[in-house]
Design a protein around this motif. Structure first.
Motif, PDB file in Angstrom:
ATOM      1  N   ARG A   1      16.932   7.655  -2.301  1.00 40.45           N
ATOM      2  CA  ARG A   1      17.181   6.261  -2.193  1.00 40.45           C
ATOM      3  C   ARG A   1      15.827   6.073  -1.288  1.00 40.45           C
ATOM      4  NH1 ARG A   1      22.297   4.707   0.105  1.00 40.45           N
ATOM      5  NH2 ARG A   1      23.023   5.129  -2.085  1.00 40.45           N
ATOM      6  N   LEU A   2      15.840   6.440   0.080  1.00 43.64           N
ATOM      7  CA  LEU A   2      14.768   6.127   0.977  1.00 43.64           C
ATOM      8  C   LEU A   2      13.658   6.512   0.552  1.00 43.64           C
ATOM      9  CD1 LEU A   2      14.150   5.179   3.941  1.00 43.64           C
ATOM     10  CD2 LEU A   2      14.835   7.443   4.788  1.00 43.64           C
ATOM     11  N   GLY A   3      13.450   7.961  -0.058  1.00 41.06           N
ATOM     12  CA  GLY A   3      12.310   8.501  -0.349  1.00 41.06           C
ATOM     13  C   GLY A   3      11.545   7.512  -1.453  1.00 41.06           C
ATOM     14  N   LEU A   4      12.227   6.972  -2.615  1.00 40.27           N
ATOM     15  CA  LEU A   4      11.735   6.135  -3.233  1.00 40.27           C
ATOM     16  C   LEU A   4      11.408   4.708  -2.873  1.00 40.27           C
ATOM     17  CD1 LEU A   4      14.484   6.937  -6.552  1.00 40.27           C
ATOM     18  CD2 LEU A   4      11.866   7.325  -6.340  1.00 40.27           C
ATOM     19  N   MET A   5      12.160   4.333  -1.894  1.00 36.02           N
ATOM     20  CA  MET A   5      11.612   3.099  -1.204  1.00 36.02           C
ATOM     21  C   MET A   5      10.150   3.115  -0.636  1.00 36.02           C
ATOM     22  SD  MET A   5      15.081   1.769   0.858  1.00 36.02           S
ATOM     23  CE  MET A   5      16.495   1.530   0.066  1.00 36.02           C
ATOM     24  N   LEU A   6      10.128   4.263   0.071  1.00 38.00           N
ATOM     25  CA  LEU A   6       8.812   4.545   0.812  1.00 38.00           C
ATOM     26  C   LEU A   6       7.617   4.709  -0.357  1.00 38.00           C
ATOM     27  CD1 LEU A   6      10.030   6.814   3.745  1.00 38.00           C
ATOM     28  CD2 LEU A   6       9.138   4.630   4.013  1.00 38.00           C
ATOM     29  N   ALA A   7       8.047   5.491  -1.192  1.00 35.06           N
ATOM     30  CA  ALA A   7       6.762   5.788  -2.304  1.00 35.06           C
ATOM     31  C   ALA A   7       6.686   4.410  -3.021  1.00 35.06           C
ATOM     32  CB  ALA A   7       7.615   6.766  -3.221  1.00 35.06           C
ATOM     33  N   LEU A   8       7.483   3.513  -3.012  1.00 34.65           N
ATOM     34  CA  LEU A   8       7.092   2.214  -3.800  1.00 34.65           C
ATOM     35  C   LEU A   8       6.163   1.274  -2.782  1.00 34.65           C
ATOM     36  CD1 LEU A   8      10.228   1.738  -5.962  1.00 34.65           C
ATOM     37  CD2 LEU A   8       7.975   2.335  -6.809  1.00 34.65           C
ATOM     38  N   GLU A   9       6.446   1.290  -1.538  1.00 32.23           N
ATOM     39  CA  GLU A   9       5.807   0.240  -0.767  1.00 32.23           C
ATOM     40  C   GLU A   9       4.338   0.777  -0.404  1.00 32.23           C
ATOM     41  OE1 GLU A   9       8.344   0.394   2.563  1.00 32.23           O
ATOM     42  OE2 GLU A   9       9.633  -0.784   1.819  1.00 32.23           O
ATOM     43  N   ARG A  10       3.468  -0.160  -0.178  1.00 32.43           N
ATOM     44  CA  ARG A  10       2.330   0.016   0.330  1.00 32.43           C
ATOM     45  C   ARG A  10       2.112  -0.680   1.585  1.00 32.43           C
ATOM     46  NH1 ARG A  10       2.484   3.155  -3.056  1.00 32.43           N
ATOM     47  NH2 ARG A  10       1.294   3.394  -4.901  1.00 32.43           N
ATOM     48  N   ARG A  11       1.525   0.034   2.664  1.00 34.32           N
ATOM     49  CA  ARG A  11       1.572  -0.331   4.122  1.00 34.32           C
ATOM     50  C   ARG A  11      -0.046   0.082   4.611  1.00 34.32           C
ATOM     51  NH1 ARG A  11       6.133  -0.865   6.503  1.00 34.32           N
ATOM     52  NH2 ARG A  11       7.993  -0.567   5.153  1.00 34.32           N
ATOM     53  N   PRO A  12      -0.352  -0.742   5.554  1.00 31.14           N
ATOM     54  CA  PRO A  12      -1.855  -0.678   6.145  1.00 31.14           C
ATOM     55  C   PRO A  12      -1.878   1.127   6.452  1.00 31.14           C
ATOM     56  CG  PRO A  12      -1.215  -2.776   6.596  1.00 31.14           C
ATOM     57  CD  PRO A  12       0.124  -2.109   6.015  1.00 31.14           C
ATOM     58  N   ALA A  13      -0.803   1.380   7.446  1.00 25.75           N
ATOM     59  CA  ALA A  13      -0.674   2.742   7.923  1.00 25.75           C
ATOM     60  C   ALA A  13       0.548   3.311   6.926  1.00 25.75           C
ATOM     61  CB  ALA A  13      -0.642   2.588   9.290  1.00 25.75           C
ATOM     62  N   GLU A  14       0.161   4.272   6.412  1.00 28.88           N
ATOM     63  CA  GLU A  14       1.099   4.929   5.644  1.00 28.88           C
ATOM     64  C   GLU A  14       1.986   5.804   6.586  1.00 28.88           C
ATOM     65  OE1 GLU A  14       1.139   8.547   2.674  1.00 28.88           O
ATOM     66  OE2 GLU A  14       0.369   6.768   1.573  1.00 28.88           O
TER      67      GLU A  14
END
Length: 210
Positions: free
Chosen positions: A112-125
């Motif tokens: 759940r957490l991994g997919l959330m992070l994978a789908l988000e785009r941030r200036p600093a990964e």
């Protein structure tokens, strides 16, 4: 003077503290996501001061990455093809898929957490996202090895296509359960998914000697 017994006790306390911190982080991140997780919230949840958390982890990003790494080790252990005593090759594949599904039902927060992070785009990964993508690649390689091992005549492109489809399908089934709740029988769905992939691989694989 610090004796061996005192040193062992300190190490044991450190291991226990780390476990409590990671358990608390899993709960909070599962409910609030990356942005909603904070050192203060983890401290309140696990009952340890923030200084203890910073002793184990550099920052929140380091903490989230550690959660993903720990959970992944448990999950990856399920991605193992049972031995021949477990039945036909298709039955063994279905059993492996069922074991993976059970591990996700027991501890869904990693994916759940991994997919959330994978789908988000941030200036600093976030490092947690990088770690998730790395460990996901390890799991995908494990699945590819199972496919290639069962169907040695399959072309490499077909192995990769089936592997990608297997992982993507598993993601979709997991998300479906997240949306619809415990009424979704993830084990049965994973078994069906695995059997269908096995049948597709059997159709694509040239007979031995051709």
């Amino acid at each position: 003077m610090t004796g061996p017994q005192t040193a062992r006790r300190k190490r044991a306390n450190g291991v226990e503290s780390r476990r409590r911190i990671l358990d608390a982080t899993v709960e909070i991140a599962g409910e609030r996501g990356y942005d909603g997780t904070s050192i203060a919230a983890v401290s309140a949840k696990c009952g340890l001061p923030a200084s203890s958390i910073y002793w184990h982890f550099k920052d929140k990003d380091d903490l989230i990455a550690a959660v993903i790494e720990r959970s992944f080790e448990t999950w990856l252990a399920a991605v193992t093809l049972p031995g021949e005593e477990a039945g036909t090759p298709q039955e063994r594949v279905a059993l492996m898929a069922a074991n993976v599904a059970r591990s996700l039902v027991a501890e869904p927060d990693f994916l759940r957490l991994g997919l959330m992070l994978a789908l988000e785009r941030r200036p600093a990964e976030p490092r947690g996202r990088t770690v998730f993508l790395q460990v996901r690649a390890v799991a995908q390689q494990r699945v590819a090895e199972v496919v290639a091992g069962l169907f040695p005549t399959l072309a490499e492109d077909d192995v990769q296509t089936l592997t990608t489809y297997a992982v993507a399908g598993a993601d979709g089934l997991f998300v479906h359960r997240e949306v619809n709740g415990d009424s979704v029988d993830l084990v049965t769905l994973f078994e069906l998914h695995a059997r269908l992939i096995y049948e597709a691989a059997a159709r694509l694989a040239p007979p031995a000697g051709h």
